[in-house]
Design an enzyme around this catalytic site. Structure first.
Site, PDB file in Angstrom:
ATOM      1  N   ARG A  54       2.085  -2.343   5.339  1.00 31.58           N
ATOM      2  CA  ARG A  54       1.813  -3.084   6.579  1.00 31.58           C
ATOM      3  C   ARG A  54       2.987  -2.898   7.518  1.00 31.58           C
ATOM      4  O   ARG A  54       4.065  -2.475   7.113  1.00 31.58           O
ATOM      5  CB  ARG A  54       1.599  -4.574   6.300  1.00 31.58           C
ATOM      6  CG  ARG A  54       2.766  -5.227   5.658  1.00 31.58           C
ATOM      7  CD  ARG A  54       2.740  -6.734   5.717  1.00 31.58           C
ATOM      8  NE  ARG A  54       3.938  -7.203   5.052  1.00 31.58           N
ATOM      9  CZ  ARG A  54       3.999  -7.507   3.782  1.00 31.58           C
ATOM     10  NH1 ARG A  54       2.926  -7.470   3.031  1.00 31.58           N
ATOM     11  NH2 ARG A  54       5.140  -7.881   3.232  1.00 31.58           N
ATOM     12  N   ASP A 103      15.376   1.773   5.167  1.00 31.09           N
ATOM     13  CA  ASP A 103      16.759   1.714   5.678  1.00 31.09           C
ATOM     14  C   ASP A 103      17.733   1.068   4.692  1.00 31.09           C
ATOM     15  O   ASP A 103      18.916   1.400   4.661  1.00 31.09           O
ATOM     16  CB  ASP A 103      16.837   1.038   7.064  1.00 31.09           C
ATOM     17  CG  ASP A 103      16.145  -0.308   7.130  1.00 31.09           C
ATOM     18  OD1 ASP A 103      15.529  -0.723   6.129  1.00 31.09           O
ATOM     19  OD2 ASP A 103      16.199  -0.945   8.204  1.00 31.09           O
ATOM     20  N   SER A 111      11.540   2.236   8.073  1.00 27.49           N
ATOM     21  CA  SER A 111      11.946   0.897   7.639  1.00 27.49           C
ATOM     22  C   SER A 111      10.840  -0.140   7.731  1.00 27.49           C
ATOM     23  O   SER A 111      10.940  -1.139   8.463  1.00 27.49           O
ATOM     24  CB  SER A 111      13.155   0.469   8.452  1.00 27.49           C
ATOM     25  OG  SER A 111      14.113   1.483   8.365  1.00 27.49           O
TER      26      SER A 111
HETATM   27  C1  BGC Z   1      10.871  -4.227   6.876  1.00 28.41           C
HETATM   28  C2  BGC Z   1      11.784  -3.562   5.886  1.00 28.41           C
HETATM   29  C3  BGC Z   1      13.082  -3.154   6.551  1.00 28.41           C
HETATM   30  C4  BGC Z   1      13.690  -4.343   7.269  1.00 28.41           C
HETATM   31  C5  BGC Z   1      14.981  -4.009   7.992  1.00 28.41           C
HETATM   32  C6  BGC Z   1      11.603  -5.362   7.590  1.00 28.41           C
HETATM   33  O1  BGC Z   1      10.791  -5.895   8.593  1.00 28.41           O
HETATM   34  O2  BGC Z   1       9.736  -4.731   6.226  1.00 28.41           O
HETATM   35  O3  BGC Z   1      11.158  -2.437   5.306  1.00 28.41           O
HETATM   36  O4  BGC Z   1      13.957  -2.671   5.578  1.00 28.41           O
HETATM   37  O5  BGC Z   1      12.775  -4.865   8.199  1.00 28.41           O
HETATM   38  O6  BGC Z   1      14.795  -3.011   8.926  1.00 28.41           O
END
Ligand code: BGC
Length: 489
Positions: A191, A229, A176
């Protein structure tokens, strides 16, 4: 003698007058301090205001940025990542699959036995917390740790359940963080977010990193799908409800994914998928707009974060940051208005000491004497003897921070519904279900209610009745296993 008595009386009278003057001065001073504290609260509240007109501007800006992000790579702060998921689960998925769900301070390992139309027949999982040092260490350290836990879990579970002979174990990997996918089961990390900072992993293919670590542990497992996610949540939601078109995460971080028409993605140069659809991972946490109500506290939080200038929407709306914004406001009130007495409580100076679950507990304290607020102030911030009046102000501040976050998240969802043409009543009573997961949504009831009510107000009654929120608990892991099933060899 009389003279002396008179003298004493004069001196005594002067002392009384003196003491009274000190008391009055102190009162005035404390009234002044209180007035200053209230002025800070008022100013903060005004700067956090999210009237409907502003939310509509935010929603429109979100839609505009979605178009820009779909038009060209780097065309917007919204990455609008192509996920290579062009079909969502149908309910026919069959077999045993694993999922690894990594996205915050904990990760989960799941094993799912899918029985076709019979649904999920069996499900096992374990949750492991990631030692903070690993969140800032090296890629190998993190992936070795994960591989070890996965290996232990698989070894235990397989004593109970055997794969059919010759069938390779397959895994859906929910990762995620923003990833530029190159196929359904490969992609490079753009990142880190949410406090992770493992520099040598950036730019690496996270599936290759995991696969190498699994090999080092001697674990035979093929990563069949790499998903965010939000995609897992969307897939898990669709598995049980065909009206699910959006997946939203409101947890430590925040993000959204939705089903887009493949033809509406100018930056996609591959062949058009048979379904005509492509799921897009928006990475909306990185959205920013001049319409966002940003205060000096948010600005300072951003500057001091591990990713300054990035994830601005996330820093206003998600669980990692709400408590920290509150702490910063309280700290200023303590320093400039002696809100907690003459001394600034030392604990209040510690970044991130006040978590969003603590804030939520204070916000949702329904006791007449605000016992829970008192308890949190004591145990978390080591502040005792607060008056009820002070505790009420703390609750008011929780409300300001949470309301702003929830209303902005609602505006974000409105922006997506607009982009999908689902912000108006659908033909034939069609519904749009939004699968939502994340601790903030699950546990912070005030936040959740505010989000849902605000979206309803923004849409108007007629459309609102066609929108359904579905809490897709642990949907992201289940969704990854389902996508591993539909991309199985
Ligand atoms: C991330 C996402 C993720 C979200 C929820 C963010 O900080 O960049 O990729 O889906 O958090 O977990």
């Amino acid at each position: 003698m009389r003279k002396v008595v008179v003298g004493a009386a004069v001196v005594g009278g002067a002392a009384v007058v003196g003491v009274a003057a000190v008391v009055v001065r102190q009162r005035m001073k404390s009234c002044g301090k209180w007035a200053r504290a209230m002025a800070l609260v008022k100013e903060f509240e005004e700067k956090c205001a999210t009237p409907e007109a502003k939310l509509k501007q935010v929603a429109d800006a979100m839609t505009v940025e979605m178009h820009a992000g779909l038009a060209s790579e780097g065309g917007s702060k919204l990455k609008m990542l192509i996920t290579f998921v062009d079909h969502l689960p149908t309910g026919d998925e069959d077999g045993v699959f694993y999922a690894l769900d990594l996205g915050g301070t904990n990760f989960r390992v799941l094993q799912l036995q899918l029985g076709g139309r019979g649904g999920v027949v069996n499900q096992k999982f374990t949750e492991v917390s990631i030692p903070p040092a690993l969140m800032r260490g090296t890629s190998d350290e993190l992936f070795d740790y994960i591989a070890e836990k996965l290996a232990n879990f698989a070894a235990e579970e397989e004593q109970m359940f055997h794969q059919p002979p010759g069938k390779q174990r397959e895994l859906g990997f929910t990762f995620s963080f923003p990833v530029m996918q190159t196929s359904i089961n490969s992609g490079t990390l753009i990142r880190w977010t949410k406090g992770f900072a493992i520099h040598d992993a950036v730019g690496q293919d996270v599936v290759a990193e995991l696969t190498k670590a699994l090999k080092r542990r001697g674990v035979e497992m093929r990563v069949a799908a790499l998903v965010n996610d939000t995609i897992g949540t969307l897939a898990g939601g669709r598995y049980t409800n065909k009206d699910v078109y959006l997946g939203v995460i409101l947890g430590t971080g925040t993000n959204a994914a939705y089903v887009e028409r493949a033809q509406a993605i100018p930056k996609w140069h591959g062949s058009l998928p048979k379904s005509g659809e492509m799921v897009i991972n928006m990475e909306w946490g990185n959205f920013r707009s001049s319409h966002l109500p940003i205060t000096e506290y948010d600005h300072a939080l951003d500057v001091g974060s591990v990713n300054p200038g990035e994830q601005i929407f996330e820093k206003l709306t998600s669980g990692m940051y709400l408590g920290e914004v509150l702490r910063r406001v309280l700290l200023r009130m303590a320093a400039e208005a002696s809100f907690f007495g003459v001394e600034v409580p030392p604990k209040l100076k510690v970044p991130f000491v006040l978590s969003t679950p603590d804030m939520s507990a204070m916000h949702q304290d329904t006791s007449s004497d605000l016992r829970e607020v008192d308890n949190k102030l004591k145990t978390v911030l080591e502040i005792s003897n607060t008056s009820l009046k002070t505790r009420r102000v703390v609750v008011e501040l929780c409300n300001i921070v949470a309301t702003r976050g929830a209303r902005l998240a609602a505006a974000g969802i409105l922006g997506i519904l607009k982009k999908m043409g689902r912000d108006t009543p659908q033909e034939g009573d069609g519904k749009t279900a939004i699968a939502v997961d994340g601790g903030l949504y699950e546990h912070y009831t005030e936040y959740r209610k505010c989000l849902e009510n605000t979206l309803g107000q923004l849409l108007g009654d007629k459309t609102a009745s066609s929108i359904v929120f579905e809490h897709s608990r642990d949907g992201s892991g289940i969704g990854a296993a389902l996508l591993a099933a539909s991309n199985s060899l």
